[in-house]
Scaffold this active site. Structure first.
Site, PDB file in Angstrom:
ATOM      1  N   PHE A  29       0.836  -1.195   0.000  1.00  0.00           N
ATOM      2  CA  PHE A  29       0.000   0.000   0.000  1.00  0.00           C
ATOM      3  C   PHE A  29       0.871   1.246   0.000  1.00  0.00           C
ATOM      4  O   PHE A  29       2.060   1.206   0.318  1.00  0.00           O
ATOM      5  CB  PHE A  29      -0.977   0.001   1.183  1.00  0.00           C
ATOM      6  CG  PHE A  29      -0.329  -0.097   2.538  1.00  0.00           C
ATOM      7  CD1 PHE A  29      -0.043   1.039   3.269  1.00  0.00           C
ATOM      8  CD2 PHE A  29      -0.024  -1.335   3.088  1.00  0.00           C
ATOM      9  CE1 PHE A  29       0.544   0.948   4.525  1.00  0.00           C
ATOM     10  CE2 PHE A  29       0.557  -1.439   4.339  1.00  0.00           C
ATOM     11  CZ  PHE A  29       0.848  -0.292   5.058  1.00  0.00           C
ATOM     12  N   TYR A  30       0.246   2.344  -0.381  1.00  0.00           N
ATOM     13  CA  TYR A  30       0.946   3.617  -0.526  1.00  0.00           C
ATOM     14  C   TYR A  30       0.505   4.581   0.551  1.00  0.00           C
ATOM     15  O   TYR A  30      -0.668   4.660   0.906  1.00  0.00           O
ATOM     16  CB  TYR A  30       0.701   4.196  -1.928  1.00  0.00           C
ATOM     17  CG  TYR A  30       1.419   3.359  -2.957  1.00  0.00           C
ATOM     18  CD1 TYR A  30       2.677   3.706  -3.403  1.00  0.00           C
ATOM     19  CD2 TYR A  30       0.867   2.164  -3.416  1.00  0.00           C
ATOM     20  CE1 TYR A  30       3.368   2.907  -4.287  1.00  0.00           C
ATOM     21  CE2 TYR A  30       1.556   1.355  -4.302  1.00  0.00           C
ATOM     22  CZ  TYR A  30       2.799   1.732  -4.732  1.00  0.00           C
ATOM     23  OH  TYR A  30       3.491   0.924  -5.598  1.00  0.00           O
TER      24      TYR A  30
END
Length: 157
Positions: A29-30
């Site tokens: 995830f970012y």
């Protein structure tokens, strides 16, 4: 600092599976993304985590900084994820002395299979495995940040 030099390909058959040496379940995830830069967390097999910063907008080469972080902190940072959390299984596949990372996506991206080849050398087309399809290096919609933050490419819909 390390340079990441990679090519990306769609995968058109399952012939690679018999050559797979290892597989790693990845949750990615970012935390931040902007033009030419991303901050990402990757959890591997639910046992380890890394923070990665990438800079640059060239299709084949970017600056990459990667650091191990405590798993508990990575799990806590899931609450700060932007976009969708990417689920994939990464398979290591060797062909003619080169290591390919074949990512089989799950969740909303199920059906998408992308192979990455990280090498500073130009590998001639005749040295590439038959199970690779169209090269998508430079097509932003197939990069992980776009998969997390943008729409789902038609190939995976």
């Amino acid at each position: 600092m390390g340079k990441e030099v990679e090519r990306k390909f769609l995968v058109t058959s399952t012939a690679w599976r018999e050559l797979a040496e290892a597989n790693i379940r990845i949750l990615q995830f970012y935390l931040a993304a902007g033009p030419g830069r991303t901050v990402r967390i990757r959890i591997s097999d639910g046992t380890s985590a890394k923070l990665t910063l990438k800079f640059g907008s060239k299709a084949r080469e970017r600056d990459e900084f990667e650091y191990p972080i405590p798993l508990s902190e990575a799990v806590e940072m899931l609450d700060f994820a932007i976009g969708r959390v990417i689920e994939k299984t990464r398979h290591h596949v060797r062909h003619r002395g080169y290591l390919y990372e074949v990512d089989v996506f799950g969740g909303p991206l199920a059906g998408l299979v992308v192979a990455e080849l990280e090498t500073p050398e130009d590998v001639p087309d005749e040295m590439l495995p038959d199970w690779l399809g169209r090269e998508v290096t430079g097509e932003q919609k197939f990069y992980n940040a776009s998969l997390a933050l943008g729409g789902i490419p038609e190939i995976a819909a």
